[in-house]
Each structure stands twice: as C-alpha cells, then as structure tokens.
Design an enzyme around this catalytic site. Structure first.
Site, mmCIF file in Angstrom:
data_model
loop_
_atom_site.group_PDB
_atom_site.id
_atom_site.type_symbol
_atom_site.label_atom_id
_atom_site.label_comp_id
_atom_site.label_asym_id
_atom_site.label_seq_id
_atom_site.Cartn_x
_atom_site.Cartn_y
_atom_site.Cartn_z
ATOM 1 N N ARG A 82 0.838 -1.210 0.000
ATOM 2 C CA ARG A 82 0.000 0.000 0.000
ATOM 3 C C ARG A 82 0.872 1.259 0.000
ATOM 4 O O ARG A 82 0.550 2.251 -0.661
ATOM 5 C CB ARG A 82 -0.960 -0.019 1.198
ATOM 6 C CG ARG A 82 -2.041 1.038 1.087
ATOM 7 C CD ARG A 82 -3.141 0.833 2.107
ATOM 8 N NE ARG A 82 -2.643 0.923 3.472
ATOM 9 C CZ ARG A 82 -3.360 0.596 4.553
ATOM 10 N NH1 ARG A 82 -4.603 0.168 4.420
ATOM 11 N NH2 ARG A 82 -2.848 0.699 5.756
ATOM 12 N N LYS A 184 -2.671 6.451 1.523
ATOM 13 C CA LYS A 184 -2.510 6.862 2.919
ATOM 14 C C LYS A 184 -1.569 8.058 2.968
ATOM 15 O O LYS A 184 -0.376 7.932 3.270
ATOM 16 C CB LYS A 184 -2.000 5.676 3.748
ATOM 17 C CG LYS A 184 -2.445 5.747 5.203
ATOM 18 C CD LYS A 184 -2.394 4.392 5.857
ATOM 19 C CE LYS A 184 -2.475 4.462 7.358
ATOM 20 N NZ LYS A 184 -3.726 5.000 7.890
ATOM 21 N N GLU A 220 -16.511 5.778 4.582
ATOM 22 C CA GLU A 220 -15.777 5.153 5.686
ATOM 23 C C GLU A 220 -15.935 5.956 6.957
ATOM 24 O O GLU A 220 -16.544 7.018 6.980
ATOM 25 C CB GLU A 220 -14.317 4.887 5.329
ATOM 26 C CG GLU A 220 -13.483 6.080 4.990
ATOM 27 C CD GLU A 220 -12.080 5.683 4.518
ATOM 28 O OE1 GLU A 220 -11.531 4.691 5.007
ATOM 29 O OE2 GLU A 220 -11.539 6.395 3.667
HETATM 30 N N1 PLP Z 1 -9.544 4.090 6.634
HETATM 31 C C1 PLP Z 1 -8.742 5.068 7.073
HETATM 32 C C2 PLP Z 1 -9.051 6.475 6.698
HETATM 33 C C3 PLP Z 1 -7.624 4.740 7.882
HETATM 34 O O1 PLP Z 1 -6.829 5.699 8.338
HETATM 35 C C4 PLP Z 1 -7.371 3.395 8.206
HETATM 36 C C5 PLP Z 1 -6.195 3.018 8.977
HETATM 37 O O2 PLP Z 1 -5.191 2.616 8.484
HETATM 38 C C6 PLP Z 1 -8.241 2.414 7.716
HETATM 39 C C7 PLP Z 1 -9.320 2.796 6.933
HETATM 40 C C8 PLP Z 1 -8.024 0.972 8.022
HETATM 41 O O3 PLP Z 1 -6.976 0.415 7.260
HETATM 42 P P1 PLP Z 1 -6.133 -0.792 7.819
HETATM 43 O O4 PLP Z 1 -7.081 -1.886 8.151
HETATM 44 O O5 PLP Z 1 -5.232 -1.168 6.687
HETATM 45 O O6 PLP Z 1 -5.404 -0.296 9.006
HETATM 46 C C1 COI Z 2 -4.276 2.872 11.515
HETATM 47 O O1 COI Z 2 -5.270 2.229 11.831
HETATM 48 O O2 COI Z 2 -3.155 2.349 11.462
HETATM 49 C C2 COI Z 2 -4.360 4.285 11.161
HETATM 50 O O3 COI Z 2 -3.452 4.795 10.566
HETATM 51 C C3 COI Z 2 -5.551 5.044 11.567
HETATM 52 C C4 COI Z 2 -5.192 6.358 12.168
HETATM 53 C C5 COI Z 2 -6.416 7.194 12.240
HETATM 54 C C6 COI Z 2 -4.546 6.210 13.498
#
Ligand code: PLP
Ligand code: COI
Length: 339
Positions: A82, A184, A220
């Site tokens: 990612r 991200k 989301e």
């Molecule tokens: N959506 C947002 C905006 C986030 O910051 C995160 C955190 O990483 C997620 C979703 C969830 O992603 P992941 O499950 O890869 O941590």
């Molecule tokens: C994560 O879940 O790793 C994120 O980056 C989310 C953030 C809002 C702390």
C-alpha cells in the site's frame, strides 16, 4: 528483560518516545543501507516538499505478543504494497517489500520489551513514514526522501475497544472523487481534523464520511472502514475509489467468506438502505473492530444492533481476527511474520 512500568491493560492510543527507530535515506536514485537510531527527531530542510506540499505517505501496523512469548506481525507485506501505491501517486521512490518488512522486524526486535504482554489486549503499533525532503520551493517531487519506522505500545483507538460507539455523518469530505482518498497520505488526514473535532465536540466517537460526489452513501469512518451485517448473513462493505483499502477489511472479507460461509459484498452502502443491517462496525489496524451503536444522520439517529451490546456476528468476527493476530487461531497462509 527490563519490563517498562506501564499499565498495559489501560493504554490509550498515544505517542511514546521508545528507545529505537529505523531510518533510511534516499538520495541520487537509491536508498542507503538503513539503520536503527536513538534520535527521535528528524532533521530536514525548511523547504522539504513534505512540509509544504504534503508529499508524504504513511502506514500503520501492529506487533502482537503471543501466548508463548514470541512476537509477530500481521500482514506487513500488505502495508508495504500500500505504501508503494501511495508512493506512485505522489511520485516518491518505492520502499521494496523486503526492506519494509525487515525494517519492521528490526524496530520491534530493538524495542522488544515494549511489546505489551499477551492477554493485556495491547499491541506495539508501528508507524512507517515516507517523506519528501531536500530543498524545493516549486511544486514538484522532492530530490531526497526519508523512510522511517517508529513504534509505541497502544490500547484501543476507539473508546472501550469492543464496546459500541456512536458516529455522525460529516458535512465535509476527506478526499475528492478522483483525489488521493485511496492512498494513505497526510493530506487526507489534515482534511479530516476539523470534521473529526466537530464530531467529538458533538459527543460522537468520530464522523462517517459520505461519498464525495453525491453524499448519499457511506464511504468510511474517520480512521477505519465500515462494514454491515444483514439478517441473511451477508457481510457488506463500501466499494469506492476514494476510501482507504483497509487491510483489516480485506482480512475480514476473507474470514467472513472462507471461515464463516457468509456472503461477502463490496458495493454501495446508501444511507437510505441502512435498515437491512442488523449489525455494523468500524474496522482498521488501530480500530481493530469497533462496533457501531448508531449513526446520527441529520435529525435522525439510526441505531444498528444496540448502543450498549455487541452483536453476535461482530463478536465472532472479532474473536477470529484477534485470535489470528495474537497467534491463538491458525492464520491463513502468509498472514503472520515472526519477528
Ligand atoms: N480508513 C482510514 C481512513 C484509515 O486511516 C485506516 C487506517 O489505516 C483504515 C481505513 C483501516 O486500514 P487498515 O485496516 O489497513 O489499518
Ligand atoms: C491505523 O489504523 O493504522 C491508522 O493509521 C488510523 C489512524 C487514524 C490512526
């Protein structure tokens, strides 16, 4: 081993300056060897593209202490991939998956006493960060880059962990239809600080972002993806080019489909179709699975399963996911990397 004097069972989600972090610098077309350092301050040009134009990206993943005391990472290769996509979108150099995973392992190993004990529910959160540095004042790619990973022990991101929280729809967007929502990058989070604060001030755990083009569908939750469970055993989660492709969400899609025989659907989640969901949750690395009690939509509060209790399917998914992450339940092939 020196055990830090922390209340492991009651950690929040806060920064902590641990002894070691990894740092690698990119210059003249290549990364240096990378090293661990005790210096928690970055020294960069005042004209760094990351500071002015947001040319940066980051990741979040966790290290888990298992019952036998060993420590493991959950799908770090997916975070590496990612970050590579984020790098492509912002014209930054790739950190190859091997370097990324090895750097994660080094940071965890160097701070091993800070990995919370098994049973506390807490984890060591890793924050990989890729930033454009060196001096440029025009809007163009930076000449140099820094890749760093630091870590800290954390508890739940949303209050109470596996306790329902309530959310409110945001009037603002975090990303544009053809923008950087799926990457991200810090800019998405900068755009989310005000709506997040407004939601907190109104007494909600966070805001729910709607699709930026029509504001009629759920995209989301603040820092997590959304899922809903229907009465006929469907696991439904939004499909949109402007949401972050959550690694936790894709793991849950796999678990729901392959292990629990649920029908899994990535598709539209219209606000006027929420009645079909008997349960709903927010999922992410920091959020893990955080049940959604209800969502405030204008004057209407839409309640899902309960604002006090966790639904049975959410509980089942949570136990399976967390069981895999902490090594109590066998993981699908390739999901676990031992430190
Ligand atoms: N959506 C947002 C905006 C986030 O910051 C995160 C955190 O990483 C997620 C979703 C969830 O992603 P992941 O499950 O890869 O941590
Ligand atoms: C994560 O879940 O790793 C994120 O980056 C989310 C953030 C809002 C702390």
């Amino acid at each position: 081993m020196t055990i830090p004097d922390l209340d492991w069972n009651n950690l929040g989600f806060e920064y902590r300056d641990l002894p070691f972090r990894y740092i690698s610098k990119w210059k003249d077309g290549k990364w240096d060897a990378g090293t661990l350092t005790e210096d928690s301050t970055l020294h960069v040009s005042e004209a760094s593209a990351a500071l002015h134009y947001g040319q940066q990206g980051f990741e979040g993943l966790k290290a888990y202490r298992t019952k036998d005391g060993s420590v493991q990472l959950f799908r770090p290769d997916k975070n590496a991939e990612r970050l590579q996509k984020t790098a492509d979108r912002l014209i930054m150099p790739h950190v190859e998956t091997e370097q990324f995973v090895e750097a994660c392992r080094q940071v965890v190993a160097a701070n091993i006493d800070w990995v919370p004990p098994y049973g506390s529910g807490a984890t060591l959160y890793l924050r990989p960060l890729l930033i454009g540095v060196g001096s440029v004042i025009g809007v163009r790619p930076a000449p140099e880059y820094i890749f760093t990973i630091f870590a800290m022990p954390v508890g739940p991101y949303y209050k109470g962990g596996l306790k329902p929280n309530n959310y409110i729809t945001a009037e603002f967007d975090r990303a544009a239809p053809h923008g950087t929502g799926a990457n991200k990058v810090g800019g998405n989070y900068a755009a989310s600080i005000l709506p997040g604060q407004l939601a907190h001030d109104a007494g909600f755990a966070d805001c729910v972002y709607l699709d930026p083009a029509t504001h009629t569908k759920i995209e989301e939750i603040g820092g997590a993806n959304f899922f809903g469970i229907t009465a006929d055993n469907q696991f439904i989660t939004p499909l949109s080019p402007s949401i972050l492709p959550s690694i936790t969400k894709y793991s849950l899609l796999h678990i729901a489909g392959e292990r629990f025989g649920m029908e899994t659907i990535e598709g539209d989640v219209p606000l006027d179709g929420l009645d079909k969901f008997v349960e709903a949750g927010a999922c992410g690395t920091a959020a893990v699975i955080s049940p959604i009690g209800g969502i405030q939509i204008g004057d209407n509060f839409h309640k899902f399963y309960s604002t006090e209790e966790v639904g049975p399917v959410t509980t089942k998914l949570y136990n399976e996911l967390v069981g895999i992450q902490f090594g109590d339940i066998e993981a699908p092939e390739g999901w676990i990397v031992k430190v």
